[in-house]
Design an enzyme around this catalytic site. Structure first.
Site, PDB file in Angstrom:
ATOM      1  N   GLY A   1      27.436 -12.551  54.523  1.00  0.00           N
ATOM      2  CA  GLY A   1      26.080 -13.008  54.221  1.00  0.00           C
ATOM      3  C   GLY A   1      25.084 -12.319  55.141  1.00  0.00           C
TER       4      GLY A   1
ATOM      5  N   ASN B   1      25.835 -14.628  58.611  1.00  0.00           N
ATOM      6  CA  ASN B   1      27.226 -14.700  59.076  1.00  0.00           C
ATOM      7  C   ASN B   1      28.192 -14.051  58.095  1.00  0.00           C
ATOM      8  OD1 ASN B   1      27.014 -16.248  61.567  1.00  0.00           O
ATOM      9  ND2 ASN B   1      26.279 -17.890  60.247  1.00  0.00           N
TER      10      ASN B   1
ATOM     11  N   VAL C   1      32.243 -14.341  56.968  1.00  0.00           N
ATOM     12  CA  VAL C   1      33.434 -15.171  57.077  1.00  0.00           C
ATOM     13  C   VAL C   1      34.639 -14.381  56.590  1.00  0.00           C
ATOM     14  CG1 VAL C   1      34.522 -17.353  56.397  1.00  0.00           C
ATOM     15  CG2 VAL C   1      32.045 -17.246  56.716  1.00  0.00           C
TER      16      VAL C   1
ATOM     17  N   PRO D   1      26.080 -10.618  45.100  1.00  0.00           N
ATOM     18  CA  PRO D   1      27.502 -10.848  44.852  1.00  0.00           C
ATOM     19  C   PRO D   1      27.948 -12.248  45.262  1.00  0.00           C
ATOM     20  CG  PRO D   1      27.183  -9.247  46.625  1.00  0.00           C
ATOM     21  CD  PRO D   1      25.856  -9.471  45.994  1.00  0.00           C
ATOM     22  N   ASP D   2      27.326 -12.810  46.306  1.00  0.00           N
ATOM     23  CA  ASP D   2      27.698 -14.183  46.724  1.00  0.00           C
ATOM     24  C   ASP D   2      27.422 -15.187  45.599  1.00  0.00           C
ATOM     25  OD1 ASP D   2      24.958 -13.636  47.150  1.00  0.00           O
ATOM     26  OD2 ASP D   2      24.765 -15.088  48.766  1.00  0.00           O
ATOM     27  N   ARG D   3      26.373 -14.932  44.835  1.00  0.00           N
ATOM     28  CA  ARG D   3      26.014 -15.845  43.752  1.00  0.00           C
ATOM     29  C   ARG D   3      27.017 -15.720  42.603  1.00  0.00           C
ATOM     30  NH1 ARG D   3      19.832 -14.983  42.511  1.00  0.00           N
ATOM     31  NH2 ARG D   3      19.959 -17.186  41.948  1.00  0.00           N
TER      32      ARG D   3
ATOM     33  N   ASP E   1      23.505 -23.208  47.148  1.00  0.00           N
ATOM     34  CA  ASP E   1      24.107 -22.640  48.356  1.00  0.00           C
ATOM     35  C   ASP E   1      23.068 -22.606  49.477  1.00  0.00           C
ATOM     36  OD1 ASP E   1      25.298 -21.083  50.368  1.00  0.00           O
ATOM     37  OD2 ASP E   1      26.347 -19.812  48.939  1.00  0.00           O
TER      38      ASP E   1
ATOM     39  N   THR F   1      21.402 -18.252  54.249  1.00  0.00           N
ATOM     40  CA  THR F   1      20.187 -17.636  54.775  1.00  0.00           C
ATOM     41  C   THR F   1      19.028 -17.938  53.826  1.00  0.00           C
ATOM     42  OG1 THR F   1      21.550 -15.876  55.677  1.00  0.00           O
ATOM     43  CG2 THR F   1      19.172 -15.467  55.542  1.00  0.00           C
TER      44      THR F   1
ATOM     45  N   THR G   1       5.759 -33.431  67.868  1.00  0.00           N
ATOM     46  CA  THR G   1       5.738 -32.182  67.101  1.00  0.00           C
ATOM     47  C   THR G   1       7.114 -31.864  66.500  1.00  0.00           C
ATOM     48  OG1 THR G   1       4.070 -31.383  68.641  1.00  0.00           O
ATOM     49  CG2 THR G   1       5.128 -29.727  67.247  1.00  0.00           C
TER      50      THR G   1
HETATM   51  N1  LIG Z   1      24.694 -29.973  60.957  1.00  0.00           N
HETATM   52  C1  LIG Z   1      24.194 -28.748  61.103  1.00  0.00           C
HETATM   53  N2  LIG Z   1      23.023 -28.575  61.734  1.00  0.00           N
HETATM   54  C2  LIG Z   1      22.511 -27.357  61.891  1.00  0.00           C
HETATM   55  N3  LIG Z   1      23.065 -26.228  61.437  1.00  0.00           N
HETATM   56  C3  LIG Z   1      24.220 -26.330  60.799  1.00  0.00           C
HETATM   57  C4  LIG Z   1      24.855 -27.582  60.590  1.00  0.00           C
HETATM   58  N4  LIG Z   1      25.998 -27.367  59.916  1.00  0.00           N
HETATM   59  C5  LIG Z   1      26.067 -26.033  59.702  1.00  0.00           C
HETATM   60  N5  LIG Z   1      24.997 -25.417  60.228  1.00  0.00           N
HETATM   61  C6  LIG Z   1      24.657 -24.003  60.179  1.00  0.00           C
HETATM   62  O1  LIG Z   1      24.885 -23.564  58.880  1.00  0.00           O
HETATM   63  C7  LIG Z   1      25.192 -22.185  58.911  1.00  0.00           C
HETATM   64  C8  LIG Z   1      26.426 -21.897  58.130  1.00  0.00           C
HETATM   65  O2  LIG Z   1      26.055 -21.847  56.819  1.00  0.00           O
HETATM   66  P1  LIG Z   1      26.449 -20.676  55.867  1.00  0.00           P
HETATM   67  O3  LIG Z   1      27.615 -19.921  56.373  1.00  0.00           O
HETATM   68  O4  LIG Z   1      26.510 -21.277  54.530  1.00  0.00           O
HETATM   69  O5  LIG Z   1      25.161 -19.822  55.893  1.00  0.00           O
HETATM   70  P2  LIG Z   1      24.697 -18.659  56.843  1.00  0.00           P
HETATM   71  O6  LIG Z   1      25.848 -18.079  57.521  1.00  0.00           O
HETATM   72  O7  LIG Z   1      23.566 -19.168  57.681  1.00  0.00           O
HETATM   73  O8  LIG Z   1      24.067 -17.723  55.760  1.00  0.00           O
HETATM   74  P3  LIG Z   1      24.681 -16.485  55.014  1.00  0.00           P
HETATM   75  O9  LIG Z   1      25.892 -16.966  54.284  1.00  0.00           O
HETATM   76  O10 LIG Z   1      23.563 -16.101  54.121  1.00  0.00           O
HETATM   77  O11 LIG Z   1      24.993 -15.535  56.104  1.00  0.00           O
HETATM   78  C9  LIG Z   1      25.467 -21.794  60.340  1.00  0.00           C
HETATM   79  O12 LIG Z   1      24.392 -21.005  60.799  1.00  0.00           O
HETATM   80  C10 LIG Z   1      25.533 -23.139  61.059  1.00  0.00           C
HETATM   81  O13 LIG Z   1      25.023 -23.015  62.340  1.00  0.00           O
HETATM   82  C1  LIG Z   2      19.627 -14.271  47.614  1.00  0.00           C
HETATM   83  C2  LIG Z   2      20.678 -13.840  48.638  1.00  0.00           C
HETATM   84  C3  LIG Z   2      20.014 -13.284  49.877  1.00  0.00           C
HETATM   85  C4  LIG Z   2      21.477 -15.098  49.023  1.00  0.00           C
HETATM   86  O1  LIG Z   2      22.497 -14.796  49.896  1.00  0.00           O
HETATM   87  C5  LIG Z   2      21.653 -12.803  48.010  1.00  0.00           C
HETATM   88  O2  LIG Z   2      22.331 -13.373  46.934  1.00  0.00           O
HETATM   89  C6  LIG Z   2      20.936 -11.549  47.560  1.00  0.00           C
HETATM   90  O3  LIG Z   2      20.617 -10.708  48.342  1.00  0.00           O
HETATM   91  N1  LIG Z   2      20.699 -11.445  46.210  1.00  0.00           N
HETATM   92  C7  LIG Z   2      20.106 -10.320  45.561  1.00  0.00           C
HETATM   93  C8  LIG Z   2      19.112 -10.715  44.527  1.00  0.00           C
HETATM   94  C9  LIG Z   2      19.588 -11.696  43.480  1.00  0.00           C
HETATM   95  O4  LIG Z   2      20.589 -12.370  43.640  1.00  0.00           O
HETATM   96  O5  LIG Z   2      18.948 -11.802  42.431  1.00  0.00           O
HETATM   97  K   LIG Z   3      27.228 -17.979  52.398  1.00  0.00           K
END
Ligand SMILES: Nc1ncnc2c1ncn2[C@@H]1O[C@H](COP(=O)(O)OP(=O)(O)OP(=O)(O)O)[C@@H](O)[C@H]1O
Ligand SMILES: CC(C)(CO)[C@@H](O)C(=O)NCCC(=O)O
Ligand SMILES: [K+]
Length: 257
Positions: free
Chosen positions: A8, A11, A13, A108-110, A129, A132, A184
């Site tokens: 992503g 992150n 995985v 692709p994640d979608r 989802d 980010t 705040t």
């Molecule tokens: N209870 C929580 N409070 C705050 N943050 C959380 C909590 N649980 C999970 N997270 C955060 O969620 C994120 C993990 O989510 P996920 O892997 O779906 O998305 P991402 O890694 O942020 O995005 P992407 O997949 O786009 O890289 C991590 O950044 C983690 O710190």
């Molecule tokens: C929308 C995100 C950033 C979500 O991870 C990713 O799926 C992405 O870069 N998508 C490209 C555009 C689209 O899905 O229509």
């Molecule tokens: K993800």
């Protein structure tokens, strides 16, 4: 064994799969400068620490960051002696072709999320989802991805407030004690927490109205369970949905070579 990589914008995985059994999942910050050798040192020390018997011979990658794919391909080639399957590339087939505007690229994640969710729940779904970005992926009755919604991610929204307003600090997302904040930080947390509850419920309502039919909602991503406390809209919360989709797409390509 299969190494499934879900990269992503924030992150990445890695999951080690023995058939449908997940032996381990590890997370690393996404960084396009990371080399294949760096990935391997990190992976092999985690394998050692966990005392795992791991023999990786296949790799599948979904990446929303095009630049990281090069080094992940080198990782597969140099250390696992295989050509990875990359979701979104022509050589990677999908169980259901997306129905979207010509020439558009779907993240692709979608696509992976929709494949995973259709396998578990059948058609007429909305996958939310919380990554980010906060994405909504709509699955038709036959399993095809037919479009969706891209909203700003939860952490991104808090970051945007901090960046744009001199008096607003950096805060973490959490459920606020009360809707009416008396400082705040509490005000910002309420805005984002209740704001996203409203955003999710409002977008789901609009999609359902447009489709004119019942649609189950499946949530995934790190923050899904936090929001599930205050909305009844999710049929289920599935943290492993993207990985499930990746394993499925890998198997589909093996079966349909
Ligand atoms: N209870 C929580 N409070 C705050 N943050 C959380 C909590 N649980 C999970 N997270 C955060 O969620 C994120 C993990 O989510 P996920 O892997 O779906 O998305 P991402 O890694 O942020 O995005 P992407 O997949 O786009 O890289 C991590 O950044 C983690 O710190
Ligand atoms: C929308 C995100 C950033 C979500 O991870 C990713 O799926 C992405 O870069 N998508 C490209 C555009 C689209 O899905 O229509
Ligand atoms: K993800």
């Amino acid at each position: 064994m299969l190494l499934a990589i879900d990269c992503g914008n924030t992150n990445t995985v890695f999951a080690v799969q023995n058939g449908s059994e997940t032996l381990a999942t590890w997370r690393i910050a996404t960084d396009h400068k990371r080399t294949a050798d760096e990935y391997y040192v990190w992976l092999s020390s985690l394998i050692l620490l966990n005392r795992l018997e791991v023999q990786i011979s296949e790799v599948i990658i979904s990446s929303t960051v095009p630049r990281v794919v090069f080094n992940l391909r080198v990782l597969a080639d140099r250390y696992f002696d295989c050509r990875p399957l990359v979701v979104g590339k022509p050589e990677c087939r999908l169980p259901h072709e997306p129905r979207v505007d010509k020439g558009t690229t779907v993240g692709p994640d979608r696509l992976v999320n929709t494949a995973g969710a259709f396998d578990r729940h059948g058609g007429d779904l909305i996958v939310v989802d919380f990554g980010t970005a906060t994405t909504f992926d709509v699955v038709d009755h036959d399993g095809a991805y037919i479009g969706g919604v891209i909203a700003p991610g939860v952490n991104l929204s808090l970051e945007a407030l901090h960046m744009a307003a001199a008096a607003l600090p950096h805060v973490d997302v959490t459920k606020p004690a009360k809707a009416i904040g008396t400082n705040t930080v509490a005000c910002m947390q309420s805005g984002v927490y209740w704001g996203y509850i409203g955003l999710v419920e409002g977008i789901v309502r609009a999609i359902r109205n447009e489709r004119g039919r019942a649609m189950k909602v499946i949530a995934t991503g790190g923050l899904a369970s936090l929001f599930a406390q205050d909305t009844a809209i999710f049929e289920s919360v599935e943290d492993d949905l993207t990985m499930h989709g990746l394993v499925l797409i890998h198997q589909y390509n093996k079966d349909n070579q």
